[in-house]
Write a protein that holds these residues in place. Structure first.
Motif: not given
Length: 261
Positions: A125-132, A167-172
């Motif tokens: 994942a890019s540090e800019k990625a997010s998952f939902a 809810e969205p999950v950030r890359a970290a």
């Protein structure tokens, strides 16, 4: 008009790129048909020994194209058969690919886009990625295998939370949860994914495919059944030229060269 899905093959790596950046790589019927064709092309091409799935622009994939979906609802067609005709075959083709598949998640992966990423063997994942998960936000249940893959990665309790609250999950956080294998700077994503893909493409392709089959089988089998499946797969791998050549190289204290056969 640009192709909605791009396919490139170089140095044993097939790269499949979702290419609707202005629509966050959302998935129309045409895009899903093209994606399935690209995945099956990579599966059947003996020159492709590893696969990268990624998106263009700022998204991996935002999932179903809701404009097309709304038009189907208005016309009384409902889901228009897209789960059975598109999503399920695509997810199965990725999961059953007899070679490694890497998701290079460059940005948002939501709904079915999230499902596609989880169907892959590796996720960078890019540090800019997010998952939902996204589905419940529009009153839908999960699809495209998300109910199966998500709880196996994060456990049922956390999967329930992610699916219901959406809810969205950030890359970290995704890394902490085990949703991704690694997080890298955005400008390093393509290089990191390519480096891993080329390493896998130079490896024992049949053995990698056997690993995938063994894990899938063992997920729902008892120990005796898993042992029997391992024996079957080991017999098949033992008959490959790669195994014979690697054994000889080991005895000579040389690095093996795998040819994927």
């Amino acid at each position: 008009m640009a192709e909605s899905v791009r396919y490139d093959l170089a140095d044993g790596v097939a790269t499949i790129g979702l290419n609707r950046p202005d629509a966050m790589n959302s998935l129309t019927a045409e895009t899903k048909t093209a994606l399935r064709a690209a995945v099956e092309r990579a599966r059947d091409d003996s020159a492709a020994r590893a696969v990268i799935l990624t998106g263009s622009g700022r998204a991996f994939s935002a999932g179903q194209d809701l404009r097309e979906h709304a038009a189907n609802l208005e016309a009384g067609r409902g889901l228009d058969g897209t789960i059975q005709d598109h999503y399920n075959p695509i997810v199965l083709a990725i999961a059953r690919m007899p070679k490694p598949v890497i998701a290079a998640v460059n940005g948002v992966a939501a709904g079915a886009g999230f499902s596609l990423a989880l169907a892959c063997d590796f996720r960078i994942a890019s540090e800019k990625a997010s998952f939902a998960t996204a589905f419940t936000r529009i009153g839908l249940a999960p699809d495209s295998g998300l109910s199966w893959t998500l709880q196996r990665l994060v456990g049922r309790a956390r999967a329930t939370e992610l699916l219901m609250l959406a809810e969205p999950v950030r890359a970290a956080e995704a890394l902490e949860l085990g949703l991704v294998n690694r997080v890298v700077p955005a400008d390093r994503l393509d290089a990191e994914a390519r480096e891993l893909a080329e390493r896998l493409a130079a490896g024992p392709t049949a053995a990698y495919g056997a690993v995938k089959t063994a894990l899938d089988h063992a997920a729902t089998a008892d120990l005796a059944d898993a042992l029997a499946k391992e024996a079957e797969l080991q017999d098949a791998c033992a008959a490959t030229a790669d195994h014979a050549n690697a054994t000889k190289a080991f005895l000579k204290k040389e690095q093996p060269v795998f040819e994927g056969r």
